[in-house]
Design an enzyme around this catalytic site. Sequence first.
Site, PDB file in Angstrom:
ATOM      1  N   TRP A   1     -12.749  40.734  -6.225  1.00  0.00           N
ATOM      2  CA  TRP A   1     -11.691  41.492  -6.914  1.00  0.00           C
ATOM      3  C   TRP A   1     -12.233  42.016  -8.241  1.00  0.00           C
ATOM      4  O   TRP A   1     -12.130  41.331  -9.264  1.00  0.00           O
ATOM      5  CB  TRP A   1     -10.473  40.603  -7.165  1.00  0.00           C
TER       6      TRP A   1
ATOM      7  N   ARG B   1      -7.690  47.697  -8.958  1.00  0.00           N
ATOM      8  CA  ARG B   1      -9.048  47.150  -8.926  1.00  0.00           C
ATOM      9  C   ARG B   1     -10.029  48.154  -9.494  1.00  0.00           C
ATOM     10  O   ARG B   1      -9.897  49.354  -9.261  1.00  0.00           O
ATOM     11  CB  ARG B   1      -9.466  46.781  -7.496  1.00  0.00           C
TER      12      ARG B   1
ATOM     13  N   ALA C   1       0.354  32.321   3.743  1.00  0.00           N
ATOM     14  CA  ALA C   1       0.504  33.467   2.850  1.00  0.00           C
ATOM     15  C   ALA C   1      -0.231  34.642   3.466  1.00  0.00           C
ATOM     16  O   ALA C   1      -1.148  34.460   4.263  1.00  0.00           O
ATOM     17  CB  ALA C   1      -0.085  33.144   1.481  1.00  0.00           C
TER      18      ALA C   1
END
Lengths: 801, 340
Positions: free
Chosen positions: B163, B209, B308
């Site tokens: 990331w 990002r 998730a």
Amino acid sequence: MKVPLSWISEYIDIKSSPEEIAHLLTLAGNEVSNIQNIGEWEGVVVSEVKKIDPHPNADKLNIVTVNTGSSNVEVVCGANNLYLGQKVAFAPIGSMLFNPKTERMENLKKAKIRNIVSNGMICSSLELGIGEDHQGIYEVDGKEPIGTLLKNILNDTIFDLDITPNRSDCFSILGIAREISAITGEKLKINLNGVESLVPNTNKKSFTLNIENKNICSRYMGALIKGVTVKNSPEWIKEKLLKIGEKPVNNIVDITNLVMFELGQPLHAFDFQFIEGSNINVRKSQKDEKILTIDNETRKLDDVVVISDSKKPIAVAGVMGGKESEITENTKNIFLESACFDSIHNRQSAKNLGMKTEATLRFEKGLNPKLCEYAIKKSIDLIIEIAGGNLEEAVQDLWIKDKNKSKKITLKKEKVNNLLGVNFDQETIKNTLISLGFSINETSNKDLDITVPYWRQDVSIPEDICEELARIIGYEKIPVSSLSGQIPQWEPNDYFNIREKIRDILVESGMQEIISYSADSKESQLLTIESENSEKLVKILNPMSRDFEYLRFSLRSGILKAVSKNIRIWREPLKIFELGSVFEKQNNDLPNIKDVICGAFVGDSQENLWSKSRKLDFFDAKGTIQYLFKKFQLPLSLQLTKEKNFIDGECFNIISNKIQLGKIGKIDSRILRKFDIKNEEIVIFELELNNFIKNFHKITKPVSYKSFSRLPESTRDLDLIIDKSVLAEEILNEIKPIKNIKNVEIFDIFQSKNLPKNKKSLGIRLIISSDKNTLTSEQIQSLENKALKNLNKKFGAELRG
Amino acid sequence: MNLKDSKSKLVFSELSDFKKIAEIDIEKINQAQDLEEWKIKYLGRKSFLTNVLRDIKNYDISERPAIGSEANKIRKFLGNLFEEKQNIIKNNQQSSLGAFDYSLSGRIPNIGRLHPVTQTIREVCSAFSSLGFQIQEGPEVEWDLYNFDLLNIPKNHPARDMWDTLWIDEEEIEGKKMLLRTHTSPMQARIMEKNDPPIRVVIPGKCYRYEATDSTHEWHFNQIEGLAIDTNLNFTDLKGTLYDFARKIFGSERKIRFRCDYFPFVEPGVDMSIDWNNDWIEILGAGMVHPKVLESVGYDPEKYSGFAFGVGVERIAMIRHGIDDIRHFYGNDMRFLSQF
């Protein structure tokens, strides 16, 4: 990472097609993003250089005669690395070859270069599709007989793998071979050897190892090899490196690279004569230290782990070596390092220096100290075999942390079913783990005591073991189920629901939603916000560009940019809005983030090409706001205000129940010009959503019904002369309270030369009816009179003559 | 009229009948071809009228002028009828077909549209809402604590490279640094901190990002995070939920690839891709919530488990609408926006 199947085949027999292997690797977590085939050329043969003559018409070209096994052929060649007796890859006329210009396989045609006919081509590694180099020609191993078809000795398939950062073991040929072994069931062919076999029978010690702190390096191995000959690597080493995109340097450097790519352990070789004193230290850099690294950059060593000799740093540990002790063709004695540097310190060092190398790529992910000995053993063997030299003293080994420590995990027998929802039988579980190199002890109550192999730094808890099982057995083998259990009883998200309803209402009223970037240039933001807010902008430290340096404080700039762009390309009227967040700096906390709506109206409103058009104006914007407020059963009023970005007298606060919610008005043309908008009038509105929803959180309640009269309505029109300054709203407010006057509308408004200067003519329509009985014409007349009387009294209004 | 014998009487009455029938007949006609047939029948060479005139010599000489005059009157009358009708038919053709140009564009109601990203977020959220997932939202500017640390991505962890982060130009506060969230996952921790299980939420929102843009990558994009926590959730629930979602959004014919992937905050980890242009395109990352994440928010991982996922909104919209360049989404070009 590039992985040639030929190299992997040294470790494991591959029995499925490359596509199938790639598919299985991908499913199991190592994605193969590309498959490249080498050796699809036709007709290329191993040939020998017999004669090199200069080209009569060009300095840099030669006329080369090659023996193809069946004949001698003359070709024109510009390569700088030709010599007599060299084995080359020769493509005669008609061969199928990769054309780097078209990126396609093409038939080689006869060519005339500076008036000399070339009967083919001597290929570079680029033209063969196995490397990037096209300056020099590709050298074939001298052992290959002349006339051999190249595709029979050089064909290969190369995988491009995206290795996830948890799998330090997979940044190697061996690691990928282990993965293939686990997913196909095929056993590995090679076992790695440690360093014990290398110790000569002597106590000689020409250097001493020292690690300053066990947290920066857990193990350091060093070997002194004397009397090597540094030269070009043999073809088989060069070929391996070329295939994975590495440039061969010399035999020593190439071997350390080869071992790193093969086993995953970075190594470094120093020229021993440039190491001062006899100490080799692993330590933190000291104040004001500098080093010239191999890439010819002088680097300031600030908070970096280094290797130093008795006097100075000689390498950035696990990142890059120093230029001074670099291996050159004059190097005779080498000091070979195989060490385990701490991942966090390595990453920090590399980051502080702004460097990223093949070594850091591996060290920063975390390696096991065990690997050092296998790598140094393999390197020493290869160096002595290829570059000569002797290991005159013992390989030194300083192992100060995690020595022979292996991780143990207990997998409770119900764990797999609890986490994965599927009951694999005990044998499948055990076999799968064994295929991955785990060793297992089954306890009396069927729990498994598992020992993790040294190379799997990523596996440390039972959940990790479950993932290993799932990915090797296959995610597709795990069934699906529907969610059961209790649905959480949470309050409805009013804020979200109202906000989305607002979006729908604006769309219903004919507006197009846009979404702009949340970041903007400082200039654009400052142009459209009030100057006292300029201190509240949130700045991005490393923005994508100057155009996105600040988080937006207002949506206006985004809307105006969209208008500016679309008035040039879009012929229809623009009614656009954005509903998005804006950011306001706060002290010692995250910015205050608010949702705001901003809408703009510009252009000609027209039903279609043959109907009459008019400019969109203030009342289009106001009407939309009216519609929105009406939908939420909220009162709306406007209040004149002033702001530098709007035209004076055409900027208003939007107010409901005395609460200020936003602004509406016409943008000043000075601002518009900055956004490159000319000859257009733009009305915008802006609403603060948080404020709107906070104050009217009950607005989601259903519309409440009011009874309506079934009796007929009458209308009466009044033509009034009235002061210019009287607002329509004031007139309506004066008449509306009169009982049985249901509504008042203004249907006409004009000023003319026939009227006194400060007067205007206003046509108003009264809508009259009673809920109880039908009104008589006298009653209607009296209501009309009353309205007129009130207006006369309050504003001096009179009927037009 | 002075008529003496029955033959003459007869011809007058026949002519009168003939005229009436001709009149009735022509009344019904509205096609040019029918009119031509009428003309042949009543005015043609073989018609009764022509016969009467041709055979006029068969009548008494004194009666001939009267019969001739009557027959000619009728011929003229019918001739006029014919011409009248011919004009009517011609006009009809022009007015009822030619003059009304139905092919002109209608008056299109003045309609607005939601941005395709908004539309996609709504569709994805509603697919999960039907499974009991609540919609929540969270801040786009975050602390590294929530974006990384609480998600089992400590400082100097190599996974942070997954990331590339846009940082906010602010001093560290209590060891926390401000950033533009790189994913919607920080909301996992925020939601769990404030609520007890069971939990089922979806969290749409913008993410950022530091990434070079091309036709499939934008530095500014939307994600929809999902989180479900309960006492006995497992991998089959995760798989079932995501397959159900994919069927709702893409239909059941679409091929799905469900494979192992790595995200530090889940274990096992999943990448779900959809077939697109003869290749796979990743639409979401997912997995079982990592025990360390549960612990970091004070949940007991022995008692609770969950899953998730993070859905890429623009990717979904691209697949559904066949959009070839992600950079269209925030270009605000009406030629793009007006299509959805």
